[in-house]
Write a protein that holds these residues in place. Structure first.
Motif: not given
Ligand code: NDP
Length: 316
Positions: A27, A30, A32, A78, A80
């Motif tokens: 994360s 970047n 995700n 970030g 998920d």
């Protein structure tokens, strides 16, 4: 693409120290990441009580506390993180296709498998009841709480001998419960066990039950089961350590990923890559040797860095 299909650069399967550390690193890069937690969110540490050997916690912490910290740290950047269980994975082409029990379908450019391993249990009626209250599957995690006490280890392999030796430096007395009349462990380990004055090996012995009010107080054993020498007796102990092997959680990968003869994922050490480009493995699912939270976390970090490099070199 179905309505419930989501895409990610990195799917992480499993939420132990390896999975959450991989989520933290990916994360922050970047990527995700999506984490599918599995049926034991937080992994094996959530079934131990106190954790005193994870660096950074001078006063110790709890297994659930540590995993909660790791999850929140990954989420902060970030990641998920979703509850659910992966029911199928198709690694035949990139992006990979993964389905979960909640009907979610994921298209993933890379996958980190960190599904861990599960200690084998004897399947005694009371085994789970005393988990963390006298029953443990990890001497290095929990042995410290049995200083000066009487404990038993079940198993006759290298793990059982190693656990018994570790515990013999803490506990007053250690009993090694072995179902056969010999140890399966390597000769050197056997000798070390026999040389320890506070380890007693109970050959030809099976455990048939555990007892105790709140905490474990003893085990019911049977010696020479089914013979005319059969004897049932109670052994007073404070701790009961299972060391009859671990089972890596690789069922869902059936036939796609190269496993070793014990079922652990084979990686291209020191890298975390598997036989499938873009699929990586971290933590206990690929580690029959160390099996510590800190080593799992370390390999989760390595997997994340391997993913980052792989995506840079193999864009879709
Ligand atoms: P193993 O499979 O080698 O041994 C399991 C032990 O548990 C055996 O003695 C087995 O008995 C016993 N057992 C299994 N099921 C039951 C049951 N239901 N009731 C009672 N006893 C049971 O597992 P390990 O985890 O010990 O080792 C796994 C691998 O890792 C091995 O290859 C080992 O050599 C390696 N290892 C190496 C170490 C080292 O080199 N320092 C340390 C730890 C592991 P039985 O013999 O009767 O089948």
């Amino acid at each position: 693409m179905a309505e419930n299909t989501i895409k990610t650069k990195c799917l992480i399967i499993g939420s132990g120290p390896a999975g959450y550390t991989a989520a933290l690193y990916t994360s922050r890069a970047n990527l995700n990441p999506i984490v599918i937690e599995g049926n034991q969110p937080g992994g094996q540490l959530t079934i131990t009580t106190d954790v005193e050997n994870f660096p950074g916690y001078p006063e110790g912490t709890t297994g659930t506390g540590l995993m909660d910290d790791m999850r929140r740290q990954a989420e902060r950047f970030g990641a998920d993180i979703r509850s659910g269980f992966v029911t199928s994975a198709d690694f035949s082409q990139r992006p990979f296709n993964i389905k979960t029990d909640s009907g979610l379908e994921i298209e993933a450019e890379t996958v980190i498998i960190s599904t861990g391993a599960s200690a084998k249990f004897l399947d005694l009626a009371d085994e789970k009841r005393y988990m963390g209250m006298g029953v443990s599957a990890c001497a290095t995690c929990d042995g410290f709480f049995y200083r000066g006490k009487r404990v038993a280890v079940v198993g006759g392999g290298d793990t059982a001998c190693e656990e018994a030796l570790y515990l013999s430096n803490l506990a007053k007395e250690v009993f090694l419960i072995v179902r056969k009349d010999y140890l399966r462990a390597s000769k050197v380990m056997q000798q070390r066990v026999f040389d320890k004055p506070n380890i007693t090996v109970l050959f030809n012995t099976n455990t048939i039950g555990l007892y105790g009010e709140e905490f474990l107080e003893g085990a019911r054993l049977v010696e020479f089961k089914g013979t005319d020498k059969e004897r049932v007796y109670e052994l007073t102990i404070d701790g009961f350590f299972l060391a009859i092997g671990h089972r890596p959680n690789t069922e869902v990968l059936a036939g796609q990923i190269t496993l070793d003869e014990q079922g652990y994922i084979v990686t291209d050490a020191p890298h975390t890559s598997t036989n499938i480009p873009g699929v990586f493995a971290a933590g206990d699912v690929a580690d029959p040797h160390y099996r510590q939270a800190i080593t799992a976390a370390g390999s989760g970090c390595r997997a994340a860095l391997d993913v980052e490099r792989f995506i840079g070199e193999n864009p879709i």
